[in-house]
Design an enzyme around this catalytic site. Structure first.
Site, mmCIF file in Angstrom:
data_model
loop_
_atom_site.group_PDB
_atom_site.id
_atom_site.type_symbol
_atom_site.label_atom_id
_atom_site.label_comp_id
_atom_site.label_asym_id
_atom_site.label_seq_id
_atom_site.Cartn_x
_atom_site.Cartn_y
_atom_site.Cartn_z
ATOM 1 N N GLN A 138 42.674 34.921 51.050
ATOM 2 C CA GLN A 138 42.752 33.875 50.024
ATOM 3 C C GLN A 138 44.226 33.704 49.429
ATOM 4 O O GLN A 138 43.963 32.727 48.248
ATOM 5 C CB GLN A 138 41.939 33.592 48.945
ATOM 6 C CG GLN A 138 41.780 34.624 48.296
ATOM 7 C CD GLN A 138 40.131 35.023 46.991
ATOM 8 O OE1 GLN A 138 39.571 36.061 47.628
ATOM 9 N NE2 GLN A 138 40.588 35.036 46.030
ATOM 10 N N CYS A 144 37.819 32.736 46.297
ATOM 11 C CA CYS A 144 37.117 33.683 46.886
ATOM 12 C C CYS A 144 35.418 32.813 47.461
ATOM 13 O O CYS A 144 34.728 32.837 47.687
ATOM 14 C CB CYS A 144 36.431 35.253 46.248
ATOM 15 S SG CYS A 144 35.609 34.464 44.450
ATOM 16 N N HIS A 281 33.568 38.457 41.544
ATOM 17 C CA HIS A 281 34.225 37.730 43.398
ATOM 18 C C HIS A 281 33.178 37.549 43.957
ATOM 19 O O HIS A 281 31.447 37.566 43.941
ATOM 20 C CB HIS A 281 34.608 39.157 43.237
ATOM 21 C CG HIS A 281 35.471 38.990 44.986
ATOM 22 N ND1 HIS A 281 36.318 37.869 45.109
ATOM 23 C CD2 HIS A 281 35.692 39.984 45.939
ATOM 24 C CE1 HIS A 281 37.034 38.161 45.919
ATOM 25 N NE2 HIS A 281 36.679 39.511 46.468
ATOM 26 N N ASN A 301 35.283 40.232 53.279
ATOM 27 C CA ASN A 301 36.392 39.913 52.402
ATOM 28 C C ASN A 301 37.531 39.038 52.562
ATOM 29 O O ASN A 301 37.165 38.518 53.731
ATOM 30 C CB ASN A 301 36.539 40.957 51.095
ATOM 31 C CG ASN A 301 37.070 40.987 50.021
ATOM 32 O OD1 ASN A 301 37.164 39.530 49.235
ATOM 33 N ND2 ASN A 301 37.745 41.754 49.542
#
Ligand SMILES: *[C@@H]1O[C@H](CO)[C@@H](O)[C@H](O)[C@H]1NC(C)=O
Ligand SMILES: *[C@@H]1O[C@H](CO)[C@@H](O)[C@H](O)[C@H]1NC(C)=O
Ligand SMILES: *[C@@H]1O[C@H](CO)[C@@H](O)[C@H](O)[C@H]1NC(C)=O
Length: 337
Positions: A138, A144, A281, A301
């Site tokens: 990102q 996110c 997140h 992630n």
């Protein structure tokens, strides 16, 4: 040509840093060693600082982080280790501001399909079933929420159509007016956009730019394979129901990533704290399993491949009261085709 260019750049960084180190006039051995370490790290990660205030400041932050990481690894209080990764020159606050970006909105309960918590497989890994695209990054945009939604979408598209297609986070960053682009947002709002838009574009057609731009959804071909009719909410605070959802498809969840340990998680071991439940997140859960009796979730992630286990994180499962480790069992969303 590209290679030659990078050598010049590196030499340039090096000279900048040398200038910085001359100005400190340090003869202390510990400082010199840290300096050398910092310089190597700067070259490796191609960091560009404007000398010398910035360089000095970053060296200080780097030193604090290295001390923190080494102390943590020596103490062995938890079941995982930390590593000096590409985030080592950022304070926790700086890291949080740029690399997270989810805010849970009031929970809207959606029809939660027919999640079946009976006879669940003991082990699920959507990566080995070809339903997870390569790790993305990102960058320094708090998007996110878009990455977690897209990972869940890519998963269901593969499961339902047999095709793994990398899809566009940038379109969500630019076009989801109910989120704040690079200033944070909501994965549910991403799904609502995808429903009303009839799909989103591929990553190739609408690539990631790391900044919010003008919405180009009307001007770029949309992939109708990536359309969904609804999204479901995983019943809250119930890891069995989250298992049922993940056994069905990758799921977007919110977590609390505010601990420095998150920033430096090495990928070696299962993350078992510390963390709270102040969700900030979003990641996608792409599987679960157990390692010698320790249950874990597999999270994809969006912090690049140099973070964690090539971009993935293992989080302890069935240990943390009812909210799940770092709150991961409180807000889970999955797209329905
Ligand atoms: C050298 O610097 C380190 C870290 O700043 C400090 O802890 C140590 O006391 C210093 N040593 C000497 C001899 O000044
Ligand atoms: C530093 O600058 C070089 C050349 O402009 C660029 O390739 C590299 O990505 C930059 N690094 C960072 C961390 O911004
Ligand atoms: C989770 O949900 C299932 C299905 O509704 C229920 O049977 C079970 O008791 C719940 N577990 C917890 C810990 O609430």
């Amino acid at each position: 040509m590209a290679f030659f260019y990078s050598i010049i750049i590196s030499a340039f960084h090096f000279s900048l840093l040398m200038l910085c180190s001359l100005t400190t006039g340090s003869t202390n051995l510990t400082n010199t060693l840290l300096h050398e370490r910092f310089e190597k790290w700067v070259l490796k990660h191609e960091k560009n600082y404007s000398c010398h205030d910035e360089g000095q400041h970053r060296l200080k932050v780097f030193t604090n982080n290295v001390n923190f990481i080494e102390k943590f690894n020596r103490e062995k209080k938890y079941g995982y280790t930390l590593s000096i990764n590409h985030f080592a020159d950022l304070t926790r606050e700086e890291f949080m501001a740029k690399h997270t970006g989810a805010t849970p909105s009031p929970l809207v309960l959606r029809p939660s399909n027919e999640l079946d918590p009976t006879s669940l497989p003991p082990y699920v890994d959507w990566r080995t079933r070809g339903a997870v695209t390569a790790i993305k990054d990102q960058g320094s945009c708090a998007s996110c929420w878009a990455f977690a939604a897209v990972a869940a979408l890519e998963g269901i598209v593969k499961i339902k159509t047999g095709e793994l297609i990398s899809l566009s986070e940038q379109e969500l960053v630019d076009c989801v007016t109910a989120s704040d682009g690079c200033d944070g947002g909501w994965s549910q709002k991403a799904f609502e956009f995808i429903i009303s838009n009839g799909g989103i574009a591929t990553e190739v057609k609408y690539p990631y730019k790391n900044v919010q731009g003008k919405c180009r959804a009307n001007r770029i071909e949309q992939d109708e394979k990536a359309s969904i009719r609804e999204y479901g909410t995983v019943p809250r605070k119930n890891e069995t129901m989250l298992m049922a959802a993940v056994a069905q498809q990758p799921v977007a969840v919110y977590i609390d990533s505010s601990s420095s340990n998150f920033q430096f998680y090495s990928g070696d071991g299962i993350y078992d704290g510390p963390c709270g439940v102040n969700l900030d997140h979003a990641v996608s859960i792409v599987g679960y399993g157990d390692n010698k009796g320790k249950n874990y979730w597999i999270a994809k992630n969006s912090w690049g491949k140099s973070w964690g286990d090539n971009g993935y994180m293992y989080l302890a499962k069935d240990v943390h009261e009812i909210s799940g480790m770092c709150g991961l069992a409180t807000h889970g969303y999955y797209p329905i085709m």
